[in-house]
Design a protein around this motif. Structure first.
Motif, PDB file in Angstrom:
ATOM      1  N   ARG A  26      -1.517 -13.202 -20.400  1.00  0.00           N
ATOM      2  CA  ARG A  26      -2.833 -13.163 -19.799  1.00  0.00           C
ATOM      3  C   ARG A  26      -2.745 -13.047 -18.290  1.00  0.00           C
ATOM      4  O   ARG A  26      -1.717 -13.386 -17.688  1.00  0.00           O
ATOM      5  N   LEU A  27      -3.814 -12.568 -17.708  1.00  0.00           N
ATOM      6  CA  LEU A  27      -3.910 -12.455 -16.260  1.00  0.00           C
ATOM      7  C   LEU A  27      -5.370 -12.371 -15.886  1.00  0.00           C
ATOM      8  O   LEU A  27      -6.230 -12.153 -16.739  1.00  0.00           O
ATOM      9  N   SER A  28      -5.650 -12.549 -14.618  1.00  0.00           N
ATOM     10  CA  SER A  28      -7.007 -12.373 -14.120  1.00  0.00           C
ATOM     11  C   SER A  28      -6.953 -11.492 -12.883  1.00  0.00           C
ATOM     12  O   SER A  28      -5.944 -11.449 -12.171  1.00  0.00           O
ATOM     13  N   VAL A  29      -8.046 -10.773 -12.666  1.00  0.00           N
ATOM     14  CA  VAL A  29      -8.115  -9.841 -11.536  1.00  0.00           C
ATOM     15  C   VAL A  29      -9.563  -9.778 -11.064  1.00  0.00           C
ATOM     16  O   VAL A  29     -10.490  -9.909 -11.865  1.00  0.00           O
ATOM     17  N   TRP A  30      -9.747  -9.590  -9.779  1.00  0.00           N
ATOM     18  CA  TRP A  30     -11.093  -9.471  -9.231  1.00  0.00           C
ATOM     19  C   TRP A  30     -11.720  -8.154  -9.675  1.00  0.00           C
ATOM     20  O   TRP A  30     -11.062  -7.123  -9.694  1.00  0.00           O
ATOM     21  N   ARG A  31     -12.972  -8.169 -10.029  1.00  0.00           N
ATOM     22  CA  ARG A  31     -13.658  -7.007 -10.602  1.00  0.00           C
ATOM     23  C   ARG A  31     -13.621  -5.791  -9.691  1.00  0.00           C
ATOM     24  O   ARG A  31     -13.673  -4.662 -10.157  1.00  0.00           O
ATOM     25  N   PRO A  44       0.812  -1.224   0.000  1.00  0.00           N
ATOM     26  CA  PRO A  44       0.000   0.000   0.000  1.00  0.00           C
ATOM     27  C   PRO A  44       0.849   1.280   0.000  1.00  0.00           C
ATOM     28  O   PRO A  44       0.499   2.240  -0.678  1.00  0.00           O
ATOM     29  N   ALA A  45       1.964   1.292   0.707  1.00  0.00           N
ATOM     30  CA  ALA A  45       2.817   2.489   0.763  1.00  0.00           C
ATOM     31  C   ALA A  45       3.462   2.808  -0.584  1.00  0.00           C
ATOM     32  O   ALA A  45       3.826   3.955  -0.846  1.00  0.00           O
ATOM     33  N   ALA A  46       3.591   1.808  -1.444  1.00  0.00           N
ATOM     34  CA  ALA A  46       4.244   2.005  -2.749  1.00  0.00           C
ATOM     35  C   ALA A  46       3.273   2.437  -3.839  1.00  0.00           C
ATOM     36  O   ALA A  46       3.703   2.873  -4.902  1.00  0.00           O
ATOM     37  N   ARG A  47       1.999   2.349  -3.570  1.00  0.00           N
ATOM     38  CA  ARG A  47       1.000   2.641  -4.607  1.00  0.00           C
ATOM     39  C   ARG A  47       0.972   4.132  -4.936  1.00  0.00           C
ATOM     40  O   ARG A  47       1.174   4.982  -4.080  1.00  0.00           O
ATOM     41  N   GLY A  48       0.718   4.413  -6.211  1.00  0.00           N
ATOM     42  CA  GLY A  48       0.659   5.797  -6.673  1.00  0.00           C
ATOM     43  C   GLY A  48       2.029   6.410  -6.901  1.00  0.00           C
ATOM     44  O   GLY A  48       2.154   7.607  -7.146  1.00  0.00           O
ATOM     45  N   ARG A  49       3.078   5.570  -6.854  1.00  0.00           N
ATOM     46  CA  ARG A  49       4.449   6.056  -7.005  1.00  0.00           C
ATOM     47  C   ARG A  49       5.137   5.475  -8.242  1.00  0.00           C
ATOM     48  O   ARG A  49       6.324   5.595  -8.393  1.00  0.00           O
ATOM     49  N   GLY A  50       4.375   4.808  -9.112  1.00  0.00           N
ATOM     50  CA  GLY A  50       4.941   4.249 -10.335  1.00  0.00           C
ATOM     51  C   GLY A  50       5.514   2.854 -10.183  1.00  0.00           C
ATOM     52  O   GLY A  50       6.038   2.288 -11.143  1.00  0.00           O
ATOM     53  N   VAL A  51       5.416   2.279  -8.994  1.00  0.00           N
ATOM     54  CA  VAL A  51       5.983   0.946  -8.748  1.00  0.00           C
ATOM     55  C   VAL A  51       5.235  -0.114  -9.555  1.00  0.00           C
ATOM     56  O   VAL A  51       5.845  -0.946 -10.234  1.00  0.00           O
ATOM     57  N   GLY A  52       3.914  -0.083  -9.509  1.00  0.00           N
ATOM     58  CA  GLY A  52       3.124  -1.071 -10.239  1.00  0.00           C
ATOM     59  C   GLY A  52       3.341  -0.985 -11.735  1.00  0.00           C
ATOM     60  O   GLY A  52       3.495  -2.010 -12.409  1.00  0.00           O
ATOM     61  N   SER A  53       3.388   0.232 -12.264  1.00  0.00           N
ATOM     62  CA  SER A  53       3.615   0.404 -13.706  1.00  0.00           C
ATOM     63  C   SER A  53       4.975  -0.137 -14.116  1.00  0.00           C
ATOM     64  O   SER A  53       5.105  -0.806 -15.148  1.00  0.00           O
ATOM     65  N   ALA A  54       6.001   0.152 -13.316  1.00  0.00           N
ATOM     66  CA  ALA A  54       7.353  -0.335 -13.628  1.00  0.00           C
ATOM     67  C   ALA A  54       7.421  -1.851 -13.545  1.00  0.00           C
ATOM     68  O   ALA A  54       8.032  -2.515 -14.394  1.00  0.00           O
ATOM     69  N   LEU A  55       6.779  -2.417 -12.540  1.00  0.00           N
ATOM     70  CA  LEU A  55       6.782  -3.867 -12.365  1.00  0.00           C
ATOM     71  C   LEU A  55       6.032  -4.558 -13.495  1.00  0.00           C
ATOM     72  O   LEU A  55       6.500  -5.558 -14.048  1.00  0.00           O
ATOM     73  N   LEU A  56       4.891  -4.008 -13.887  1.00  0.00           N
ATOM     74  CA  LEU A  56       4.120  -4.589 -14.988  1.00  0.00           C
ATOM     75  C   LEU A  56       4.887  -4.491 -16.300  1.00  0.00           C
ATOM     76  O   LEU A  56       4.929  -5.464 -17.073  1.00  0.00           O
ATOM     77  N   GLU A 104     -10.483  -2.059  -8.984  1.00  0.00           N
ATOM     78  CA  GLU A 104     -10.570  -1.082 -10.063  1.00  0.00           C
ATOM     79  C   GLU A 104      -9.236  -0.403 -10.392  1.00  0.00           C
ATOM     80  O   GLU A 104      -8.933  -0.206 -11.573  1.00  0.00           O
ATOM     81  N   PRO A 105      -8.409  -0.036  -9.397  1.00  0.00           N
ATOM     82  CA  PRO A 105      -7.109   0.557  -9.762  1.00  0.00           C
ATOM     83  C   PRO A 105      -6.240  -0.400 -10.595  1.00  0.00           C
ATOM     84  O   PRO A 105      -5.577   0.013 -11.541  1.00  0.00           O
ATOM     85  N   ALA A 106      -6.289  -1.687 -10.274  1.00  0.00           N
ATOM     86  CA  ALA A 106      -5.523  -2.671 -11.049  1.00  0.00           C
ATOM     87  C   ALA A 106      -6.089  -2.784 -12.459  1.00  0.00           C
ATOM     88  O   ALA A 106      -5.323  -2.822 -13.432  1.00  0.00           O
ATOM     89  N   LEU A 107      -7.407  -2.818 -12.581  1.00  0.00           N
ATOM     90  CA  LEU A 107      -8.020  -2.891 -13.906  1.00  0.00           C
ATOM     91  C   LEU A 107      -7.629  -1.678 -14.748  1.00  0.00           C
ATOM     92  O   LEU A 107      -7.341  -1.814 -15.942  1.00  0.00           O
TER      93      LEU A 107
END
Length: 156
Positions: A119-124, A95-107, A127-130
């Motif tokens: 492919r991947l799946s995510v719970w509906r 949670p502390a890393a969110r909104g800092r570009g960490v997820g985008s860089a990792l993806l 929404e931020p992940a989607l």
């Protein structure tokens, strides 16, 4: 702030992968209970507990990436390869890393060089992940999983 992405090496990174995957799985089980998909008092499924207890063994045939900011591990993703393409799982940032570009860089690192389609799946309700997946070019596809509330996506 810079995000560093590295390939996990076991046993060196075992503790970090265990912690991050454990956080992901505990949060996922909690959310599933909130949405009435599992019993809130149920124990963690054994196959998930193994991912926490022995990630080196469970993920031996997969690529595991770790994200770090300021020398603190704060994200993980697991990438599998098959004849059909690539599959992303256990994608998590603290949670502390969110909104800092960490997820985008990792993806971006996860899909770089991965066989297509990825492919991947995510719970509906995630929404931020989607939104992140849509920005990265993933598109919703017919579900390959019969669990309700699961959205399946592919990057071609």
């Amino acid at each position: 702030m810079s995000v560093l992405i590295r390939t996990a090496r076991f046993p060196r990174d075992g503790e970090s992968v265990s912690m991050l995957v454990g956080d992901y799985l505990r949060r996922t089980e909690s959310e599933k209970a909130e949405h009435g998909l599992v019993d809130a008092d149920a124990a963690m499924p054994a196959r998930y507990a193994r991912e926490i207890d022995d990630p080196a063994d469970v993920f031996t045939d997969r690529r595991v990436l770790i994200a770090a900011v300021d020398d603190e591990d704060c994200g993980v993703v697991v990438i599998a390869r098959s004849a059909e393409g690539g599959e992303i799982s256990r994608f998590w940032t603290t949670p502390a890393a969110r909104g800092r570009g960490v997820g985008s860089a990792l993806l971006a690192a996860a899909v770089d060089g991965a066989p297509r389609p990825v492919r991947l799946s995510v719970w509906r309700w995630r929404e931020p992940a989607l939104s992140l997946y849509a920005r990265a070019g993933f598109e919703v596809v017919p579900s390959w999983d019969e669990r309700p509330d699961l959205v399946c996506l592919e990057l071609r």
